[in-house]
Design a protein around this motif. Structure first.
Motif, PDB file in Angstrom:
ATOM      1  N   ILE A 124      -2.543 -32.862  21.865  1.00 52.14           N
ATOM      2  CA  ILE A 124      -2.239 -33.100  20.880  1.00 52.14           C
ATOM      3  C   ILE A 124      -0.522 -32.981  20.756  1.00 52.14           C
ATOM      4  N   PRO A 125       0.405 -32.630  21.924  1.00 51.75           N
ATOM      5  CA  PRO A 125       1.993 -32.737  21.563  1.00 51.75           C
ATOM      6  C   PRO A 125       1.852 -34.614  21.624  1.00 51.75           C
ATOM      7  N   THR A 126       1.524 -34.934  23.241  1.00 53.61           N
ATOM      8  CA  THR A 126       1.716 -35.806  23.764  1.00 53.61           C
ATOM      9  C   THR A 126       1.112 -36.808  21.549  1.00 53.61           C
ATOM     10  N   LEU A 127      -0.154 -36.851  21.300  1.00 57.98           N
ATOM     11  CA  LEU A 127      -0.377 -37.324  20.215  1.00 57.98           C
ATOM     12  C   LEU A 127       0.275 -37.693  19.067  1.00 57.98           C
ATOM     13  N   THR A 128       1.108 -36.613  18.980  1.00 54.30           N
ATOM     14  CA  THR A 128       1.965 -36.083  17.736  1.00 54.30           C
ATOM     15  C   THR A 128       3.289 -37.020  18.584  1.00 54.30           C
ATOM     16  N   ILE A 129       4.057 -36.626  19.730  1.00 54.11           N
ATOM     17  CA  ILE A 129       5.195 -37.917  20.221  1.00 54.11           C
ATOM     18  C   ILE A 129       5.087 -38.520  20.350  1.00 54.11           C
ATOM     19  N   PHE A 130       3.973 -39.555  20.679  1.00 55.79           N
ATOM     20  CA  PHE A 130       3.722 -41.046  20.492  1.00 55.79           C
ATOM     21  C   PHE A 130       3.555 -41.643  19.646  1.00 55.79           C
ATOM     22  N   SER A 131       3.127 -41.338  19.025  1.00 55.00           N
ATOM     23  CA  SER A 131       2.784 -41.822  17.001  1.00 55.00           C
ATOM     24  C   SER A 131       3.992 -41.661  16.784  1.00 55.00           C
ATOM     25  N   SER A 132       4.953 -40.433  16.596  1.00 58.96           N
ATOM     26  CA  SER A 132       6.349 -40.585  15.919  1.00 58.96           C
ATOM     27  C   SER A 132       6.916 -41.477  15.953  1.00 58.96           C
ATOM     28  N   TYR A 133       7.014 -41.629  17.687  1.00 55.99           N
ATOM     29  CA  TYR A 133       8.106 -42.655  18.466  1.00 55.99           C
ATOM     30  C   TYR A 133       7.286 -43.934  17.857  1.00 55.99           C
ATOM     31  N   ALA A 134       6.066 -44.363  17.553  1.00 56.06           N
ATOM     32  CA  ALA A 134       5.422 -45.720  17.184  1.00 56.06           C
ATOM     33  C   ALA A 134       5.843 -46.354  15.997  1.00 56.06           C
ATOM     34  N   VAL A 135       5.914 -44.975  15.337  1.00 55.60           N
ATOM     35  CA  VAL A 135       6.546 -45.076  13.479  1.00 55.60           C
ATOM     36  C   VAL A 135       8.041 -45.867  13.724  1.00 55.60           C
ATOM     37  N   ILE A 136       8.377 -44.879  14.656  1.00 56.77           N
ATOM     38  CA  ILE A 136      10.217 -44.658  14.417  1.00 56.77           C
ATOM     39  C   ILE A 136      10.666 -46.251  15.254  1.00 56.77           C
ATOM     40  N   LEU A 137      10.410 -46.337  16.251  1.00 55.35           N
ATOM     41  CA  LEU A 137      10.020 -48.117  16.646  1.00 55.35           C
ATOM     42  C   LEU A 137       9.702 -49.035  16.249  1.00 55.35           C
ATOM     43  N   PHE A 138       8.791 -49.046  15.173  1.00 56.22           N
ATOM     44  CA  PHE A 138       8.770 -49.755  14.410  1.00 56.22           C
ATOM     45  C   PHE A 138       9.493 -49.901  13.449  1.00 56.22           C
ATOM     46  N   SER A 139       9.907 -49.001  12.897  1.00 55.01           N
ATOM     47  CA  SER A 139      11.152 -49.001  11.934  1.00 55.01           C
ATOM     48  C   SER A 139      12.214 -49.504  12.316  1.00 55.01           C
ATOM     49  N   ILE A 140      13.084 -49.256  13.253  1.00 51.96           N
ATOM     50  CA  ILE A 140      14.050 -49.993  14.122  1.00 51.96           C
ATOM     51  C   ILE A 140      13.757 -51.917  14.326  1.00 51.96           C
ATOM     52  N   PHE A 141      12.564 -52.073  14.929  1.00 48.67           N
ATOM     53  CA  PHE A 141      12.503 -53.360  14.528  1.00 48.67           C
ATOM     54  C   PHE A 141      13.372 -53.525  13.314  1.00 48.67           C
ATOM     55  N   ARG A 142      13.273 -52.934  12.281  1.00 45.41           N
ATOM     56  CA  ARG A 142      12.859 -53.625  10.332  1.00 45.41           C
ATOM     57  C   ARG A 142      14.249 -53.636   9.936  1.00 45.41           C
ATOM     58  N   ILE A 143      15.428 -52.611  11.740  1.00 43.52           N
ATOM     59  CA  ILE A 143      16.953 -52.786  11.546  1.00 43.52           C
ATOM     60  C   ILE A 143      17.548 -54.258  11.694  1.00 43.52           C
ATOM     61  N   GLN A 144      18.546 -54.570  10.708  1.00 42.17           N
ATOM     62  CA  GLN A 144      19.015 -55.828  10.579  1.00 42.17           C
ATOM     63  C   GLN A 144      20.050 -55.953  11.706  1.00 42.17           C
ATOM     64  N   SER A 145      20.739 -54.688  11.516  1.00 46.92           N
ATOM     65  CA  SER A 145      22.442 -54.185  12.530  1.00 46.92           C
ATOM     66  C   SER A 145      21.735 -54.626  13.879  1.00 46.92           C
ATOM     67  N   THR A 146      21.998 -55.177  14.679  1.00 47.35           N
ATOM     68  CA  THR A 146      22.044 -55.173  15.861  1.00 47.35           C
ATOM     69  C   THR A 146      22.171 -54.771  17.229  1.00 47.35           C
ATOM     70  N   GLU A 147      23.606 -53.919  16.176  1.00 44.14           N
ATOM     71  CA  GLU A 147      24.081 -52.954  17.226  1.00 44.14           C
ATOM     72  C   GLU A 147      23.355 -51.144  16.393  1.00 44.14           C
ATOM     73  N   GLY A 148      22.869 -51.192  15.309  1.00 44.23           N
ATOM     74  CA  GLY A 148      22.232 -49.878  14.669  1.00 44.23           C
ATOM     75  C   GLY A 148      20.620 -49.895  15.343  1.00 44.23           C
ATOM     76  N   ARG A 149      20.282 -50.895  15.835  1.00 46.41           N
ATOM     77  CA  ARG A 149      19.126 -51.176  16.160  1.00 46.41           C
ATOM     78  C   ARG A 149      19.367 -51.262  17.891  1.00 46.41           C
ATOM     79  N   SER A 150      20.166 -51.160  18.309  1.00 51.26           N
ATOM     80  CA  SER A 150      20.094 -50.946  19.763  1.00 51.26           C
ATOM     81  C   SER A 150      19.874 -49.336  20.255  1.00 51.26           C
ATOM     82  N   LYS A 151      21.021 -48.600  19.561  1.00 48.43           N
ATOM     83  CA  LYS A 151      21.593 -47.673  19.539  1.00 48.43           C
ATOM     84  C   LYS A 151      19.750 -46.886  19.267  1.00 48.43           C
ATOM     85  N   ALA A 152      19.725 -46.743  18.145  1.00 44.71           N
ATOM     86  CA  ALA A 152      18.166 -46.044  17.581  1.00 44.71           C
ATOM     87  C   ALA A 152      17.598 -46.168  18.889  1.00 44.71           C
TER      88      ALA A 152
END
Length: 267
Positions: free
Chosen positions: A165-193
């Motif tokens: 349950i925690p593993t599924l929650t963690i990796f689901s959350s970070y999968a969505v987060i990473l998808f959102s990060i790739f949509r960031i246009q700023s290279t610096e912001g994307r690298s930091k996140a």
């Protein structure tokens, strides 16, 4: 880290509230194991009484289960902050944060109570030599001379819940987060996140990987010597690394730490 977050007003946010809880859990987790382990290193006879062993087992289970679910809560908090920033204050209000931490504690106490109660019904009549540096579930079952079927079923059921349950929650959350990060246009912001997420995922992978290796193997293939190596990671190494992974790399924490040190130097 706990005191730093409590006494630094700029760190009074849900993210750092959960970090302070994780730091407190890590402190307690290490305190249950490390002092007795260090005493055993310098003692001629490494002896622990039956009541002390059961008490150590009970509190160890509380804090290791708490850590599993607290890491999931922290991942959910980051998901809300990055993917729904406009709703963050509503979705992570003080009341909701309190109930999330209370839920983590309730699950941990319930799991520890069930595991310890099942262990208390087991009879030990062999050499009574625990093949580990602390009282853990599987090493204790190895020296039992009564039936351990119920214990093994309980371990499998609770470990599966507290692991997947925690593993599924963690990796689901970070999968969505990473998808959102790739949509960031700023290279610096994307690298930091991405750097922040990768360090969190690394810490989670080390903790859950070592714990899963210990508890999710079939009993017939479980090696206590290999288990001792993996248990070092989730009982000693990870509590030591968590402040580095989750906190000290954070700019806000560094600023708060610098201000506190300057304040103490001035006083």
């Amino acid at each position: 880290m706990t005191f730093l977050i409590i006494f630094s007003s700029n760190l009074h946010t849900p993210m750092y509230y959960f970090l302070s809880c994780l730091s407190f859990i890590d402190l307690c987790h290490s305190t249950v194991i490390t002092p007795k382990m260090l005493v055993n290193f310098v003692s001629e006879k490494n002896i622990i009484s039956y009541p002390e062993c059961m008490i150590q087992l009970y509190f160890f289970i509380i804090f290791i289960i708490s850590e599993c679910h607290m890491l999931a809560v922290m991942a959910y908090d980051r998901y809300v902050a990055i993917c729904s920033p406009l709703l963050y204050n509503v979705m992570m209000s003080n009341k909701i944060c309190f109930w999330l931490v209370s839920g983590v504690g309730t699950i941990a106490v319930l799991g520890a109570t069930v595991h310890t109660a099942c262990m208390l019904r087991v009879y030990f009549c062999k050499d009574n030599i625990v093949n580990n540096f602390f009282c853990d579930l599987l090493p204790l079952l190895k020296i039992a001379c009564s039936s351990t079927y119920i214990n093994e079923v309980v371990i499998l059921a609770f470990t599966s819940f507290n692991f997947f349950i925690p593993t599924l929650t963690i990796f689901s959350s970070y999968a969505v987060i990473l998808f959102s990060i790739f949509r960031i246009q700023s290279t610096e912001g994307r690298s930091k996140a991405f750097g922040t997420c990768s360090s969190h995922i690394m810490g989670v992978a080390l903790f859950f990987g070592s714990a899963g290796f210990m508890y999710l193997q079939p009993s017939s293939t479980n090696s206590m010597d290999e288990g001792k190596v993996s248990s070092v990671f989730y009982t000693i190494v990870m509590p030591m690394l968590n402040p580095l992974i989750y906190s000290l790399r954070n700019k806000d924490v560094k600023i708060a730490l610098k201000k506190m040190l300057e304040r103490r130097k001035f006083s």
